[in-house]
Motif scaffolding. Structure first.
Motif, short mmCIF file in Angstrom:
data_model
loop_
_atom_site.label_atom_id
_atom_site.label_comp_id
_atom_site.label_asym_id
_atom_site.label_seq_id
_atom_site.Cartn_x
_atom_site.Cartn_y
_atom_site.Cartn_z
N ALA A 373 -9.58 -65.72 -47.98
CA ALA A 373 -10.04 -64.20 -48.23
C ALA A 373 -8.76 -63.62 -48.88
O ALA A 373 -7.37 -63.78 -48.28
CB ALA A 373 -10.13 -63.52 -46.63
N ARG A 374 -8.89 -63.25 -49.95
CA ARG A 374 -7.81 -62.65 -50.87
C ARG A 374 -8.06 -61.39 -51.44
O ARG A 374 -9.28 -61.19 -52.00
CB ARG A 374 -7.41 -63.83 -51.55
CG ARG A 374 -6.20 -63.64 -52.49
CD ARG A 374 -5.80 -65.01 -53.38
NE ARG A 374 -4.58 -64.89 -53.84
CZ ARG A 374 -3.44 -64.99 -53.43
NH1 ARG A 374 -3.38 -65.24 -52.17
NH2 ARG A 374 -2.38 -65.09 -54.36
N ALA A 375 -7.26 -60.67 -51.67
CA ALA A 375 -7.39 -59.19 -52.54
C ALA A 375 -6.39 -59.32 -53.74
O ALA A 375 -5.33 -59.87 -53.69
CB ALA A 375 -7.09 -58.22 -51.74
N ARG A 376 -6.99 -59.35 -54.88
CA ARG A 376 -6.35 -59.47 -56.13
C ARG A 376 -6.45 -58.12 -57.03
O ARG A 376 -7.42 -57.43 -57.03
CB ARG A 376 -6.89 -60.61 -56.97
CG ARG A 376 -6.74 -61.88 -56.36
CD ARG A 376 -7.46 -62.94 -57.25
NE ARG A 376 -7.01 -62.71 -58.71
CZ ARG A 376 -8.05 -62.65 -59.54
NH1 ARG A 376 -9.43 -62.82 -59.42
NH2 ARG A 376 -7.66 -62.71 -60.83
N ALA A 387 -1.24 -60.01 -55.63
CA ALA A 387 -2.41 -60.75 -54.69
C ALA A 387 -1.97 -60.77 -53.28
O ALA A 387 -0.73 -61.15 -53.28
CB ALA A 387 -2.97 -62.22 -55.30
N ILE A 388 -2.69 -60.88 -52.28
CA ILE A 388 -2.29 -60.94 -50.90
C ILE A 388 -3.53 -61.54 -50.19
O ILE A 388 -4.63 -61.23 -50.27
CB ILE A 388 -1.90 -59.66 -50.45
CG1 ILE A 388 -1.47 -59.73 -48.96
CG2 ILE A 388 -3.07 -58.70 -50.37
CD1 ILE A 388 -0.45 -58.95 -48.34
N ASP A 389 -2.93 -62.51 -49.37
CA ASP A 389 -4.12 -63.15 -48.39
C ASP A 389 -4.49 -62.27 -47.15
O ASP A 389 -3.54 -61.50 -46.69
CB ASP A 389 -3.63 -64.69 -47.95
CG ASP A 389 -3.53 -65.69 -48.95
OD1 ASP A 389 -4.40 -65.59 -49.89
OD2 ASP A 389 -2.54 -66.54 -48.81
N LEU A 390 -5.82 -62.28 -46.89
CA LEU A 390 -6.13 -61.39 -45.73
C LEU A 390 -6.16 -61.86 -44.37
O LEU A 390 -6.11 -61.31 -43.44
CB LEU A 390 -7.30 -60.69 -46.19
CG LEU A 390 -7.60 -59.99 -47.55
CD1 LEU A 390 -8.79 -59.46 -47.66
CD2 LEU A 390 -6.51 -58.98 -47.81
N LEU A 391 -6.29 -63.53 -44.47
CA LEU A 391 -6.42 -64.07 -43.23
C LEU A 391 -4.94 -64.02 -42.60
O LEU A 391 -3.78 -64.22 -43.24
CB LEU A 391 -6.91 -65.70 -43.47
CG LEU A 391 -8.25 -65.53 -44.18
CD1 LEU A 391 -8.53 -67.20 -44.34
CD2 LEU A 391 -9.16 -65.06 -43.28
N PRO A 392 -4.93 -63.88 -41.06
CA PRO A 392 -3.62 -63.80 -40.58
C PRO A 392 -2.90 -65.28 -40.83
O PRO A 392 -3.41 -66.39 -40.93
CB PRO A 392 -4.02 -63.77 -38.98
CG PRO A 392 -5.37 -64.25 -39.05
CD PRO A 392 -5.91 -63.80 -40.45
#
Length: 392
Positions: A373-376, A387-392
């Protein structure tokens, strides 16, 4: 768009009966049809509901008059139904806000199309209207819908929308705006969301695609019009009915990722003097975090737009929710950047003063487990800004 249904929106020129026909491929004999009647009362905007479709299937469609005159057809008139909710695979959702009908925004839309999102989500100021006259609202929505780079993408891609201040009717306005019934009427005419608020007021709605459920909030209609259900003598932002709807939806959701999206930002760090954000209703945001923790709702991500900057903020909510909550702000799709909105915040991870930009939320699941799960954040040139990963 769901696993078995599709809503096709069209703006036609004359009143009358219209028919949409969909086929999975040109060799398939069984066609699925739906009819709708266009009236001047609704500015000749129609929505067709196609049912009994197959999940994860691409269809070609054609719109005709009742007498058989073809209104639109061609290779770029297609849609794909959603896959089964628990099916393995990936999903890509595009989020954007603050769009004009100009060459710069057109270039942004062309880049979005190259990214091939499964879903488009418009967060508001899409378009800029700044007037509650019904005629003016309709003219602006019609011009926006006719903007070729966006129209080409939305012929083939499901899309959902909410509004912010400029499409609601005026800059930084709340629910006390006169004439807002015209704004809602035009919004409903020019959108094909699954629902619109409580069907009398508001436009909030939700949809699910794979492991992601999106709750599109209305932060305009009810703002400052009634007391907050959480703190006496303070105004509500969402209003009691919308809060009840959101709580029920979050409780019922089985999606691993739950996106709460609206036009405004969820914090108060922006240009000096601007009060048009969740930071002006801290009791409501605080109550949301407390409720998430009490009911052990996992996977909440916040999304906003509006401020002509893109930012990533981490809310230190672990003591309340059990985990920190990310806020993703994407703005603008047009060219105008507000330098003064680069305001300090203790949880600020990234600030981007980038014109012609949008956000992609990408998630994949296997065996009913989210694997990525990632936001770009991407600009019209295709450059990945962050970009940043959304999973802990």
């Amino acid at each position: 768009m769901t696993e078995g249904t599709a809503r096709i929106w069209a703006h036609v020129s004359t009143e009358g009966d219209y028919v949409v026909t969909a086929q999975a491929n040109r060799y398939e004999h069984r066609a699925i049809t739906a009819t709708a009647y266009a009236t001047a009362q609704h500015h000749c905007c129609v929505t067709f509901l196609l049912e009994e479709l197959q999940p994860g299937q691409r269809y070609r469609y054609m719109i005709q008059t009742a007498t058989g005159e073809v209104m639109c057809t061609g290779r770029d008139y297609t849609f794909a139904t959603a896959p089964d909710t628990d099916a393995d695979g990936s999903v890509r959702l595009m989020f954007g806000s603050c769009a004009h009908e100009d060459e710069g925004t057109g270039k942004t839309w062309r880049r979005v199309q190259q990214e091939q999102p499964d879903v488009v989500v418009l967060l508001g100021d899409t378009p800029y209207i700044d007037n509650t006259s019904l005629a003016h609202q309709r003219r602006r929505y019609a011009a926006f819908a006719d903007f070729a780079p966006m129209a080409r993408l939305l012929r083939t891609t499901p899309w959902y929308g909410t509004w912010d201040d400029h499409d609601f009717g005026s800059n930084d306005i709340d629910g006390r705006l006169k004439g807002q019934e015209n704004s809602r009427r035009a919004f409903v005419e020019f959108h094909s969301n699954p629902t619109y608020g409580d069907e009398e007021r508001g436009i909030y709605t939700s949809f699910r695609r794979g492991p992601v459920e999106v709750f599109l909030l209305d932060t305009r209609t009810f703002a400052a019009t009634e007391p907050s259900p959480f703190l006496r003598h303070h105004a509500s932002l969402l209003g009691a009915k919308q809060w009840q709807w959101l709580h029920a939806g979050l409780k019922a959701s089985t999606a691993p990722i739950k996106v709460l999206a609206c036009g405004m930002i969820w914090n108060g760090a922006t240009r000096p003097g601007k009060q048009d954000h969740w930071g002006s209703y801290p009791h409501e945001r605080s109550a949301l975090f407390d409720w998430i923790g009490k009911h052990q709702v996992q996977g909440v991500v916040l999304v906003g737009g509006d401020i002509h900057r893109s930012r990533v903020v981490r809310h230190a909510a672990k003591a309340r929710t059990g985990y920190d909550i990310l806020e993703l702000i994407t703005s603008p799709m047009h060219h105008s950047i507000i330098q003064a909105a680069n305001a300090p915040h203790p949880g600020l991870i990234k600030d981007m003063g980038a014109p012609h930009s949008f956000m992609l939320l990408e998630a994949a699941q296997a065996e009913q487990q989210v694997t990525t799960a990632r936001a770009r954040f991407v600009n019209a040139e295709g450059q990945e800004l962050f970009a940043i990963d959304l999973l802990p």
